[in-house]
Structures are given as C-alpha cells and as structure tokens.
Design a protein around this motif. Structure first.
Motif, short mmCIF file in Angstrom:
data_model
loop_
_atom_site.label_atom_id
_atom_site.label_comp_id
_atom_site.label_asym_id
_atom_site.label_seq_id
_atom_site.Cartn_x
_atom_site.Cartn_y
_atom_site.Cartn_z
N ALA A 138 0.83 -1.09 -0.36
CA ALA A 138 -0.05 0.16 -0.18
C ALA A 138 0.42 0.87 -0.34
CB ALA A 138 -0.69 0.21 1.39
N MET A 194 -5.61 4.82 -4.91
CA MET A 194 -5.53 3.78 -3.86
C MET A 194 -6.61 3.86 -2.50
SD MET A 194 -2.31 3.48 -0.68
CE MET A 194 -3.03 4.25 0.67
N THR A 195 -6.96 3.00 -2.53
CA THR A 195 -8.47 2.54 -1.02
C THR A 195 -7.91 3.59 0.11
OG1 THR A 195 -8.75 0.20 -1.90
CG2 THR A 195 -8.73 1.07 0.07
N ILE A 215 -7.81 0.94 4.87
CA ILE A 215 -6.80 -0.51 4.94
C ILE A 215 -7.18 -0.36 6.17
CG2 ILE A 215 -4.07 -0.58 4.12
CD1 ILE A 215 -4.73 1.33 2.29
N PHE A 220 -2.74 -3.11 -2.87
CA PHE A 220 -4.05 -2.07 -3.01
C PHE A 220 -2.97 -0.85 -3.76
CE2 PHE A 220 -4.15 -3.21 1.38
CZ PHE A 220 -5.70 -3.15 1.39
#
Length: 204
Positions: free
Chosen positions: A104, A185-186, A191, A139
């Motif tokens: 991530a 990205m989320t 996350i 991610f």
C-alpha cells in the motif's frame, strides 16, 4: 549491518502480537504510510515494519514512521557486505516475521513485477519468498489510463488467480496528477480497518 538495523525474526516476533509488514512502492499514495503505521500502532499488541522501494521514499518522511515506533527497510539494508553463510538474510527474516502483508500503495511497476515473479529489490524479494499462507493485500494506485491499460488487467488477474493475493481497490477520485478517475489507493483508514477486522484488534 549496524546493530540498529539488524533483523532476526525469531527475536523480533512477540507472542500474542499481530505482525504487520507494510510495503510502500512508487506511487504518490506512499504519502499515507506514516498515517497507516501510526493508526495501526494505536491498537493493542501490534508490531509494524515497513519495506520501501527507493521511489516510494520520495513521498514521505522516514522519520515520521520511525517516531511511531516502526522501522523502514530499504534495498541498502539487504546486502551490506561481509555476508557469511548462516547470517540472517533480511528478505527471508521479514517474511518469517510477517503475519500479514499490505502492499500500500502498489504501483503499476511493482504490480507488473509481482505478476512476472521479478525480485530485483527488497520489496519484491520479500514477496517472492512469502509463504502462500501469509495473507497478502494489494492496494493498486496509479493514473487512470495506467490502470485501464490492458496489461494492468492481466497483471491483476495473475496476482488474484495465480499468486492468490487479495486486491482491494483502486477507487475513483481526483488524482495527484490532476486527472479525475479510477486509480487512487483505497482510503488509508479503510486499509487499517481491514487489518483490525481480520485480526480482531482493539484500540489501546
């Protein structure tokens, strides 16, 4: 390797703790790394280590992560000279340590490397060495047209179906480059929540 950067899984793992390995790659979303680390470490019995590619270090201040109590590992920490048979190998020790791995953000470049089995840096070496039973989350984070590129769909298919990582996101929003579309990205809090839910973590 300096003592402060020596890592041996057997001595670093702590009974009853959840050991989270965060991998950051060359996307502007790496700016969220200090926030992810700090929020994870607000939970009881959690340890976090960070592996960062060289390009991801452009986007966040390593000292901000270190202030939270985590360490950042880079390619320079892997082979430092004077290696002898039996000495700990960083990418192996990190994979022995990790209960779960978060990539991530995962850039288009690192996604392609994972899909093709490349291991030319510390991050991808850790991933190639991971046991298939280690829960690993990807991610994605990239420009919309990079995400919509036909090779990205193929790489994601391999990562899901062959490597068996769980892909989460991306989401649509205003991107750092100025474009609007799918590829971000989320959200970093989501996350963290994924880890909290999976391992039943509680705030301290």
């Amino acid at each position: 390797m300096p003592l402060t950067k020596r890592f041996v899984a057997e001595s670093e793992r702590k009974e009853g703790f959840t050991h989270v390995l965060l991998i950051t790659t060359g996307s502007v979303a790496s700016i969220k790394a200090p926030l992810i680390v700090a929020e994870l470490l607000r939970h009881d019995k959690v340890k976090v280590e960070v592996v960062s590619t060289k390009s991801s270090l452009v986007f966040f201040d390593v000292t901000e992560v270190e202030k939270s109590g985590a360490r950042v590992w880079t390619d320079e920490d892997e082979w430092t000279g004077g290696f002898k048979i039996g000495d700990p190998i960083l990418h192996i020790e990190l994979r022995r340590w990790a209960d779960t791995v978060l990539i991530a953000p995962c850039s288009a470049n690192t996604l392609a490397k994972i899909a093709h089995g490349l291991c030319d840096n510390l991050a991808t070496s850790v991933l190639r060495a991971l046991a298939p039973t280690t829960p690993t989350y990807v991610f994605p984070a990239m420009n919309t047209l990079m995400y919509e590129h036909p090779l990205t769909a193929e790489h994601l298919r391999v990562v899901r179906e062959v490597v068996k990582y769980e892909v989460v996101g991306p989401i649509g929003k205003n991107l750092a480059c100025g474009d609007v579309g799918l590829g971000a990205m989320t959200e970093w809090r989501d996350i963290v929540q994924l880890v909290v839910d999976r391992f039943h973590l509680r705030k301290m």
